[in-house]
Enzyme design. Sequence first.
Site, PDB file in Angstrom:
ATOM      1  N   ILE A   7       0.881  -1.164   0.000  1.00 15.34           N
ATOM      2  CA  ILE A   7       0.000   0.000   0.000  1.00 15.34           C
ATOM      3  C   ILE A   7       0.921   1.217   0.000  1.00 15.34           C
ATOM      4  CG2 ILE A   7      -1.743   1.259   1.321  1.00 15.34           C
ATOM      5  CD1 ILE A   7      -2.556  -1.551   2.450  1.00 15.34           C
ATOM      6  N   ASN A   9       0.925   4.237   0.915  1.00 14.52           N
ATOM      7  CA  ASN A   9       1.122   5.145   2.052  1.00 14.52           C
ATOM      8  C   ASN A   9       1.677   4.435   3.291  1.00 14.52           C
ATOM      9  OD1 ASN A   9      -1.214   3.781   2.672  1.00 14.52           O
ATOM     10  ND2 ASN A   9      -2.338   5.569   3.378  1.00 14.52           N
ATOM     11  N   CYS A  10       2.009   3.155   3.171  1.00  8.43           N
ATOM     12  CA  CYS A  10       2.621   2.393   4.277  1.00  8.43           C
ATOM     13  C   CYS A  10       4.092   2.800   4.408  1.00  8.43           C
ATOM     14  CB  CYS A  10       2.500   0.896   3.983  1.00  8.43           C
ATOM     15  SG  CYS A  10       3.467  -0.153   5.084  1.00  8.43           S
ATOM     16  N   ASP A  11       4.520   3.145   5.613  1.00  6.74           N
ATOM     17  CA  ASP A  11       5.897   3.593   5.830  1.00  6.74           C
ATOM     18  C   ASP A  11       6.932   2.545   5.417  1.00  6.74           C
ATOM     19  OD1 ASP A  11       5.099   6.069   6.742  1.00  6.74           O
ATOM     20  OD2 ASP A  11       5.181   5.509   8.860  1.00  6.74           O
ATOM     21  N   LYS A  14       7.166   2.453   1.719  1.00  3.92           N
ATOM     22  CA  LYS A  14       7.892   3.639   1.258  1.00  3.92           C
ATOM     23  C   LYS A  14       9.401   3.419   1.388  1.00  3.92           C
ATOM     24  CE  LYS A  14       4.396   7.096   2.480  1.00  3.92           C
ATOM     25  NZ  LYS A  14       4.100   8.213   3.398  1.00  3.92           N
TER      26      LYS A  14
END
Length: 118
Positions: A7, A9-11, A14
């Site tokens: 996903i 926006n998952c840190d 990223k």
Amino acid sequence: MITLYGIKNCDTVKKARKWLEKNGVEYTFHDFREDGMESVPVAKWLKESGWENVLNRRSTSWRALTDEQKEKMDNALALTLATETPTLIKRPVTESAGETRFGFKEKEFSELLEKGTN
């Protein structure tokens, strides 16, 4: 070729994407939410690695499951739940050179990269 599932926006996703880009690694990114779950090989992951390695038992999604679901968890139930709620899947999932890895660790990514280029 590397396929990275997660996903955006998952840190942790990223971090993985940043690492791949910094190291000049070409990859395909499949966002569970935007691209859907139809083509995601969750059943294969569960068969090869077991639900214990595929599902993130520290996630908010896991904590939202009922006690009964957690107690009765097996690959079949995990497939149903992960397909309905992809945030249950440990992220990112990386497929390369016939291997699947869950989560992000720089050392493992380096090893995977070596295998993929040899």
